[in-house]
Write a protein that holds these residues in place. Structure first.
Motif, PDB file in Angstrom:
ATOM      1  N   LEU A 176       0.753  -1.206  -0.083  1.00 50.63           N
ATOM      2  CA  LEU A 176      -0.040  -0.035  -0.049  1.00 50.63           C
ATOM      3  C   LEU A 176       0.820   1.409  -0.102  1.00 50.63           C
ATOM      4  N   ASP A 177       2.103   1.125   0.207  1.00 48.82           N
ATOM      5  CA  ASP A 177       2.862   2.372   0.150  1.00 48.82           C
ATOM      6  C   ASP A 177       3.090   2.899  -1.282  1.00 48.82           C
ATOM      7  N   GLU A 178       2.557   2.431  -2.416  1.00 51.69           N
ATOM      8  CA  GLU A 178       2.815   2.904  -3.605  1.00 51.69           C
ATOM      9  C   GLU A 178       1.485   3.928  -3.746  1.00 51.69           C
ATOM     10  N   TYR A 179       0.500   3.965  -2.830  1.00 48.80           N
ATOM     11  CA  TYR A 179      -0.637   4.890  -2.905  1.00 48.80           C
ATOM     12  C   TYR A 179      -0.624   5.821  -1.608  1.00 48.80           C
ATOM     13  N   GLU A 180      -1.359   6.884  -1.938  1.00 45.39           N
ATOM     14  CA  GLU A 180      -1.516   8.076  -0.824  1.00 45.39           C
ATOM     15  C   GLU A 180      -2.918   7.746  -0.125  1.00 45.39           C
ATOM     16  N   PHE A 181      -2.620   7.451   1.227  1.00 51.33           N
ATOM     17  CA  PHE A 181      -3.795   7.323   2.127  1.00 51.33           C
ATOM     18  C   PHE A 181      -4.233   8.519   2.748  1.00 51.33           C
ATOM     19  N   THR A 182      -5.774   8.948   2.676  1.00 57.09           N
ATOM     20  CA  THR A 182      -6.257   9.964   3.360  1.00 57.09           C
ATOM     21  C   THR A 182      -7.630   9.546   4.019  1.00 57.09           C
ATOM     22  N   TYR A 183      -7.713  10.328   5.568  1.00 50.58           N
ATOM     23  CA  TYR A 183      -8.665   9.856   6.098  1.00 50.58           C
ATOM     24  C   TYR A 183      -9.022  11.417   6.626  1.00 50.58           C
ATOM     25  N   TRP A 184     -10.337  11.455   6.821  1.00 49.06           N
ATOM     26  CA  TRP A 184     -11.057  12.784   7.529  1.00 49.06           C
ATOM     27  C   TRP A 184     -12.488  12.460   8.210  1.00 49.06           C
ATOM     28  N   LEU A 185     -12.914  13.750   9.021  1.00 44.56           N
ATOM     29  CA  LEU A 185     -13.725  13.353   9.856  1.00 44.56           C
ATOM     30  C   LEU A 185     -14.871  14.638   9.347  1.00 44.56           C
ATOM     31  N   GLU A 186     -16.156  14.123   9.353  1.00 44.95           N
ATOM     32  CA  GLU A 186     -17.294  14.949   8.895  1.00 44.95           C
ATOM     33  C   GLU A 186     -18.380  15.046  10.099  1.00 44.95           C
ATOM     34  N   VAL A 187     -18.728  16.242  10.458  1.00 47.62           N
ATOM     35  CA  VAL A 187     -19.877  16.430  11.325  1.00 47.62           C
ATOM     36  C   VAL A 187     -20.916  16.904  10.402  1.00 47.62           C
ATOM     37  N   ASP A 188     -21.762  16.259  10.608  1.00 49.32           N
ATOM     38  CA  ASP A 188     -23.164  16.807   9.816  1.00 49.32           C
ATOM     39  C   ASP A 188     -22.958  17.169   8.568  1.00 49.32           C
ATOM     40  N   GLY A 189     -21.981  16.306   7.683  1.00 44.00           N
ATOM     41  CA  GLY A 189     -21.674  16.705   6.418  1.00 44.00           C
ATOM     42  C   GLY A 189     -20.562  17.769   6.252  1.00 44.00           C
ATOM     43  N   GLU A 190     -20.020  18.366   7.069  1.00 37.21           N
ATOM     44  CA  GLU A 190     -19.094  19.330   7.109  1.00 37.21           C
ATOM     45  C   GLU A 190     -17.431  18.742   7.566  1.00 37.21           C
ATOM     46  N   LYS A 191     -16.542  18.763   6.626  1.00 36.94           N
ATOM     47  CA  LYS A 191     -15.265  18.297   6.849  1.00 36.94           C
ATOM     48  C   LYS A 191     -14.643  19.084   8.002  1.00 36.94           C
ATOM     49  N   ILE A 192     -14.196  18.413   9.236  1.00 38.60           N
ATOM     50  CA  ILE A 192     -13.338  19.236  10.330  1.00 38.60           C
ATOM     51  C   ILE A 192     -12.143  19.018  10.538  1.00 38.60           C
ATOM     52  N   SER A 193     -11.623  17.916   9.840  1.00 38.52           N
ATOM     53  CA  SER A 193     -10.142  17.561   9.958  1.00 38.52           C
ATOM     54  C   SER A 193      -9.708  16.756   8.706  1.00 38.52           C
ATOM     55  N   GLN A 226      -6.463  14.162   7.279  1.00 36.81           N
ATOM     56  CA  GLN A 226      -4.753  13.670   7.485  1.00 36.81           C
ATOM     57  C   GLN A 226      -4.596  12.928   6.230  1.00 36.81           C
ATOM     58  N   LYS A 227      -3.277  13.271   5.511  1.00 37.60           N
ATOM     59  CA  LYS A 227      -2.845  12.576   4.265  1.00 37.60           C
ATOM     60  C   LYS A 227      -1.473  11.565   4.994  1.00 37.60           C
ATOM     61  N   MET A 228      -1.326  10.597   4.443  1.00 33.56           N
ATOM     62  CA  MET A 228      -0.105   9.843   4.857  1.00 33.56           C
ATOM     63  C   MET A 228       0.342   8.523   3.852  1.00 33.56           C
ATOM     64  N   THR A 229       1.472   7.783   3.808  1.00 30.22           N
ATOM     65  CA  THR A 229       1.898   6.952   3.455  1.00 30.22           C
ATOM     66  C   THR A 229       1.820   5.525   4.269  1.00 30.22           C
ATOM     67  N   LEU A 230       0.867   4.426   3.965  1.00 25.13           N
ATOM     68  CA  LEU A 230       0.938   3.289   4.702  1.00 25.13           C
ATOM     69  C   LEU A 230       2.035   2.373   4.224  1.00 25.13           C
ATOM     70  N   SER A 231       2.118   1.300   4.998  1.00 20.10           N
ATOM     71  CA  SER A 231       3.057   0.327   4.792  1.00 20.10           C
ATOM     72  C   SER A 231       2.508  -0.859   4.966  1.00 20.10           C
ATOM     73  N   ALA A 232       1.870  -1.649   4.260  1.00 17.90           N
ATOM     74  CA  ALA A 232       1.008  -3.046   4.315  1.00 17.90           C
ATOM     75  C   ALA A 232       1.393  -3.815   3.122  1.00 17.90           C
ATOM     76  N   ALA A 233       1.947  -4.992   3.193  1.00 13.65           N
ATOM     77  CA  ALA A 233       2.393  -5.692   2.483  1.00 13.65           C
ATOM     78  C   ALA A 233       1.054  -6.526   1.904  1.00 13.65           C
ATOM     79  N   PRO A 234       1.075  -7.000   0.910  1.00 10.57           N
ATOM     80  CA  PRO A 234      -0.068  -7.793   0.331  1.00 10.57           C
ATOM     81  C   PRO A 234      -0.836  -8.887   1.436  1.00 10.57           C
TER      82      PRO A 234
END
Length: 471
Positions: free
Chosen positions: A114-131, A133-141
């Motif tokens: 998975l380190d060949e991809y960019e991983f993003t997560y975010w929080l939404e409250v009532d449909g509005e993004k409040i935070s 984070q972007k990162m690179t994950l390392s996870a073998a198949p």
């Protein structure tokens, strides 16, 4: 002792297939189920003057298979439909799970980290993004990695969600969503407006609103906000939808196809046995039955009207034991054409159903009746949205304590049911709104197994409450 390959595990006619996700989960769970095929890739049609034609539309045909050639996972022009994206979601290279502040990410790929991809997560409250984070994950198949999520239980009106995305070179390869624990703020309203009545109607008036409730029909016949009528016809309690291609075998059990079978849901009547005011509440005792059929549901409707104009619906229904599972159940509203645009908090933006919803996230969405139309070769049920908490349309806002389903269309259910080709669809100048307790899933029953039990509206006792507010 041998692997199992399913030559056709889902059938993509019209609106569907609706069960791809469940099969994909089985493929992952059992090593010996090695996958299968969806029938098939693209619709096959002949386009004449902008109208897509199929078997039986051409002179000299001695035999044909009607629209059974329109069974593609994409449309004939290779454009995508909701089931295309649902299949992408089922096949995507990542799975996630959230529990107690920790997000687990599983790599479904056979050869790629998975380190060949960019991983993003975010929080939404009532449909509005409040935070975010972007990162690179390392996870073998076929391994799992974990990410700590900094989250404390929050207050909200509708919900808090954790969304994730796996992308590369600007393309999204996977996306998931998880509901987070939250404190839902509920405004306490209890003071009801004074009601008046005559032999035919119940009346309610207050600052900026005037309502008329028919004792004969058991529904509102007028909802005026600041002098403007919000209805373009009488609402009705109903259970029919324009059958999808995958409903072909249920149609004879639902609709008035012949005199021997079916609940005749397409020509149903609402019978009001009694309507009276009791302690400031409108009480309706009634039933719902197809023409020449015994009632398939008897119900009590309680309606409260509050001093600020809020209308509370509380439907208590009992469905006849031997009644076949229903396509849907809820209220149909006819609204003026000016009520075309709407906002909703629920799954979107694409149409989605209980068994075809994994590509759609819960959030705040905007749309129009025109945008909700899906041009299936043979017109049919479309445009549904699940997990809805709020719908704002015209000067009305629909909410509920529990999630409900909605459908907004420029076509009536009857118009969609009667049309065999897209040029036969007739608009009536109204916006057609459904507020549904539940809508049954899509499945693959055009030539596959029946819809799975968990996706059928098969319960025999119904408790459905929703509210209409003035906006």
């Amino acid at each position: 002792n041998m692997p199992v390959f399913l030559c056709e595990y889902a059938h993509a006619m019209g609106n569907g297939p609706g069960d791809v996700w469940d099969y994909s989960e089985m493929f992952d769970k059992y090593d010996k189920i090695i996958g299968g095929c969806i029938w098939e890739w693209a619709d096959h049609v002949v386009t004449v003057d902008g109208v897509e034609k199929y078997g039986g539309d051409f002179e000299g045909e001695l035999t044909h298979d009607a629209n059974f050639c329109c069974d593609g996972l994409v449309f004939a022009d290779r454009s995508f439909k909701a089931a295309t994206y649902e299949t992408k979601a089922a096949y995507q290279p990542m799975k996630t799970a959230y529990e107690n502040g920790e997000l687990s990410i599983y790599n479904r790929l056979d050869f790629t980290n998975l380190d060949e991809y960019e991983f993003t997560y975010w929080l939404e409250v009532d449909g509005e993004k409040i935070s975010e984070q972007k990162m690179t994950l390392s996870a073998a198949p076929h391994t799992t990695t974990k990410v700590a999520i900094d989250y404390n239980t929050m207050d909200c009106r509708y919900g808090v969600y954790l969304n994730t995305e796996l992308s590369k070179d600007g393309k999204v390869y996977a996306s998931t969503q998880h509901a987070l624990p939250c404190n839902v703020n509920v405004e306490d309203k209890s003071e009801r407006v004074a009601l008046t009545e005559d032999d035919l109607n119940v009346y309610a008036e207050g600052a900026g609103f005037a309502y008329v409730f028919s004792k004969h029909y058991g529904v509102f016949t007028s909802i005026k906000v600041n002098g403007e009528e919000q209805l373009a016809g009488n609402p009705k309690l109903s259970a029919f939808r324009a059958p999808t291609d995958n409903d072909v075998h249920m149609k004879t059990l639902w609709a008035n196809v012949n005199i021997w079978q079916g609940e005749n849901l397409d020509c149903a009547f609402n019978k009001v046995y009694d309507c009276h005011i009791e302690d400031g509440t409108i009480v309706v005792e009634g039933s719902l039955a197809g023409v020449s059929r015994k009632p398939f549901m008897k119900h009590t409707l309680l309606v409260d009207i509050l001093k600020d104009g809020q209308i509370d619906f509380h439907l208590h229904g009992n469905i006849r034991k031997e009644t076949v599972w229903l396509p849907r159940l809820g209220y149909e509203f006819e609204l003026p054409q000016e009520s075309n645009a709407f906002t909703y908090y629920g799954r979107g933006p694409l149409e989605n159903y209980c068994d075809m919803c994994h590509s759609c996230f819960v959030g705040m969405n905007e749309s129009t009746a025109e945008a909700e139309y899906v041009k299936y070769v043979r017109p049919q049920e479309h445009g549904n949205h699940t997990n809805v908490k709020m719908l704002r349309i015209g000067k009305l806002e629909f909410t509920a304590d529990k999630e409900f389903e909605i459908n907004v269309s420029k076509y009536s259910v009857d118009a969609l049911y009667k049309a065999e080709h897209t040029d036969e669809l007739v608009e009536d100048g109204k916006v057609h709104l459904r507020i549904d307790y539940k809508v049954s899933g899509i499945g693959s029953n055009s030539c596959g197994p029946q819809l799975m039990d968990q996706y059928r509206l098969n319960e025999k006792h119904i408790e459905f409450s929703f509210y209409i507010n003035i906006v």
